[in-house]
Enzyme design. Sequence first.
Site, short mmCIF file in Angstrom:
data_model
loop_
_atom_site.label_atom_id
_atom_site.label_comp_id
_atom_site.label_asym_id
_atom_site.label_seq_id
_atom_site.Cartn_x
_atom_site.Cartn_y
_atom_site.Cartn_z
N GLU A 100 4.15 10.09 1.76
CA GLU A 100 5.03 10.87 0.89
C GLU A 100 5.91 11.75 1.76
O GLU A 100 5.61 11.95 2.95
CB GLU A 100 4.19 11.77 -0.04
CG GLU A 100 3.32 10.98 -0.98
CD GLU A 100 2.48 11.87 -1.89
OE1 GLU A 100 2.69 13.10 -1.88
OE2 GLU A 100 1.63 11.32 -2.61
N HIS B 69 20.20 -7.94 30.34
CA HIS B 69 21.31 -8.62 29.67
C HIS B 69 22.63 -7.87 29.82
O HIS B 69 23.68 -8.39 29.43
CB HIS B 69 20.99 -8.84 28.18
CG HIS B 69 20.06 -9.98 27.92
ND1 HIS B 69 18.70 -9.90 28.13
CD2 HIS B 69 20.30 -11.25 27.50
CE1 HIS B 69 18.15 -11.06 27.83
NE2 HIS B 69 19.10 -11.90 27.46
N ASN C 284 6.05 14.84 2.13
CA ASN C 284 5.33 15.91 2.81
C ASN C 284 4.00 15.47 3.40
O ASN C 284 3.18 16.30 3.79
CB ASN C 284 5.11 17.08 1.84
CG ASN C 284 6.42 17.73 1.46
OD1 ASN C 284 7.34 17.85 2.29
ND2 ASN C 284 6.55 18.13 0.21
N ALA C 285 3.77 14.16 3.43
CA ALA C 285 2.50 13.67 3.95
C ALA C 285 2.70 12.38 4.73
O ALA C 285 2.82 11.31 4.17
CB ALA C 285 1.51 13.44 2.81
N GLY D 158 25.90 -5.76 29.39
CA GLY D 158 26.76 -5.55 28.23
C GLY D 158 26.37 -6.41 27.05
O GLY D 158 26.38 -5.97 25.90
N ARG E 176 -3.85 -1.72 13.15
CA ARG E 176 -3.37 -1.28 14.47
C ARG E 176 -3.40 -2.42 15.48
O ARG E 176 -2.49 -2.55 16.30
CB ARG E 176 -4.20 -0.07 14.94
CG ARG E 176 -3.78 1.12 14.11
CD ARG E 176 -4.49 2.40 14.35
NE ARG E 176 -3.88 3.39 13.44
CZ ARG E 176 -4.40 4.55 13.11
NH1 ARG E 176 -5.57 4.90 13.63
NH2 ARG E 176 -3.77 5.36 12.30
N SER F 65 1.72 11.73 8.94
CA SER F 65 0.51 11.70 9.77
C SER F 65 -0.63 12.45 9.09
O SER F 65 -1.79 12.06 9.18
CB SER F 65 0.80 12.34 11.13
OG SER F 65 1.67 11.51 11.87
N GLU G 284 2.06 2.96 11.12
CA GLU G 284 0.63 2.66 11.36
C GLU G 284 0.00 3.70 12.31
O GLU G 284 -0.89 3.36 13.09
CB GLU G 284 0.45 1.25 11.94
CG GLU G 284 0.80 0.14 11.00
CD GLU G 284 -0.35 -0.31 10.10
OE1 GLU G 284 -0.10 -1.09 9.19
OE2 GLU G 284 -1.50 0.15 10.31
N PHE H 210 0.85 -1.18 0.00
CA PHE H 210 0.00 0.00 0.00
C PHE H 210 0.89 1.23 0.00
O PHE H 210 1.81 1.34 0.82
CB PHE H 210 -0.87 -0.03 1.26
CG PHE H 210 -1.93 1.03 1.30
CD1 PHE H 210 -3.11 0.87 0.59
CD2 PHE H 210 -1.75 2.17 2.06
CE1 PHE H 210 -4.10 1.84 0.64
CE2 PHE H 210 -2.74 3.14 2.11
CZ PHE H 210 -3.92 2.98 1.40
#
Lengths: 264, 388
Positions: B127, B338, B129-130, B340, B243, B132, B363, B123
């Site tokens: 972009e 854990h 500039n797009a 190091g 979601r 959220s 998402e 899907f």
Amino acid sequence: MDILVCMKQVPDTETKIVINPEGTGIVTDGIKYVMNPYDEFAVEEALKIKEKMGGTVTIVSMGPQRATEAIRTALAMGADKGVHLCDDAFEGADSYSTAKALAAAIKPLSYDIILGGKQAVDHDNAQVYAALAELLDISHVSIVTQLDVAEDGKSAVAQREVEGGAREVIEVSLPAFIACQKGLNEPRYASLPGIMKAKKKPIDVIDLAKSGLSADEVGEKGAKLKIRKFFLPPEREAGKILEGEPEELATQLVKLLREEAKAI
Amino acid sequence: MDFDIPEEYRILRDSIRRFTDRELIPINEEVEQTKKIPDGIIDQMKEMGLFGILTPEEYGGMGMTVVASCMIQEELSRANICYPMFISGNIGIGTMGIVHFGNDEQKKKYLPAMASGEIYSCFALTEPNAGSDAAAIETRAERKGDTYVINGLKHYITRGNISDVFTVVAVTDKAKRHKGMSAFIVEKGTPGFSIAKIQHSMGTDICQQCELVFEDCAIPAENLLGEEGQGFAIAMGVLEEGRLSLGARAIGIARRLIELSREHAQLRVQFGKTIAEFQAVQWMLADMATELYAMKTMLYDAAWRLDQGNRNRARAGMVKLFCTEAIGRIADRAVQIHGGMGYMEEAPIESVYREVRGMRIYEGTSEIQRLIISRDVLKNGLKSLDYD
């Protein structure tokens, strides 16, 4: 080919076994039950025979209500139908009374070959299939790691494991019981379509009345064997670490092996 | 009330769990190093039907529930999130747009091949500039005779490099803002459509993100999905499922991290005792397990409600927000336990730590989820939580 698979639901092999306070059995609370791993090989082999030769695969299992899940899992792998021996009277069975009940369920069925695991990983007796074969008056081959059914479906050649990794090749006329060992095949995973289809496949529930047996012949009452006590092996003690020069170490080690461990 | 898992689901879960334990977990290191899922594993996943979980049965899919889809993704994620990500186009937005909005011909043409995994789908909305603000997309689609001509740039498109069929959202009527967006089916290899580059991330990059370029890319007019102006609705149409999928994956990862942390804590000896005997470590494990319980309970509640036809964007947002934030905390504690080793590449922890960071972004960012949830609370009170 009418193929039967004897299958048992057992505690997951990763279960931490706890004995009940009376020592009469294990604590079953919270145990996850699965299809006996050796029976997985039997189901897979049955499906392979069916794919090659056509026919039907029927799962035969004795166990409480919860055992339907293991039967349904086999149906999801591709088996066609199930037969579930389920009745309080069947509880507490030993190998003999289990074989007796299975034989009663199997006798009315049509079968060309019966497969099952070489043993169930709960009690590890490895006796049911031999007793069952005897009751059905058919041959059995144990610990099978390779199986070839003849094209006419009248006989099969089975390889079985013997001491030292050697193989024994046995030709057996069918019907016979084949007890399956690891190495025979790689059991498939139930696929999503298989799981969806399994919902609609029939499971014939056989209670005591339907089995045609009397309460004295099955379960605890019909058992030849009485389990007197369960106990776990003693917990392993921490290992001993020896320190010093190699010569001293060797002397110490030999001494301990001889006197303490009595291994040499 | 009965919260026990029904038999059918247990069989499903156990089958996927066995597959994960036996086939996937043992090859984790190899997959992370080669950044490739072996072909044999992909074939097995296809045979098992994993590419068609949610596709209707009439189109060759399994027609399963969202609960089932979540269970499968949870189990697969115990090995590596790359597995649910690999199928996520075909069981998610790459395919579901066609399921919900496609016409008969489109469904027949694409869905069976997507359900079997013969072709992969993805899907393309985001972009430069797009993000959220999805309605700010600039990619244009102009009707010219029997075609639509697409021009523009998409980026961060997951699995773009391996996909065969793309659902591309473009502007058909700029004046109408989000109601002027439309969705199109674009096939790989269409002249004018190319993968400009693979965009590397801080994650494991087994499933990669790509930049897609459309230069006078003409597609047949019948490839319009739904109607002109439905693009935004298509993009938003299956958000809940997506979601919840992230919640399921976070749960699977959490289980694995807790298993590994427990094992390590019981083996690692410092100051003469295992670190599991130190309260600081015990409390971390307690918090991890508690968060896992909350994640699991809310996810399957939400998934079950969705299966009952009760769609609720705020509730799905809560699951996405909580589970992805919680997995960040859980992964952080796993690194800490854990020590190091958790920081080094030698343990299977640091790559998971890097990978889960993205889950709070894609998402729908945590901030977008909070926006959706707070709007809902202000408007409807606690209705979404079924407190009528």
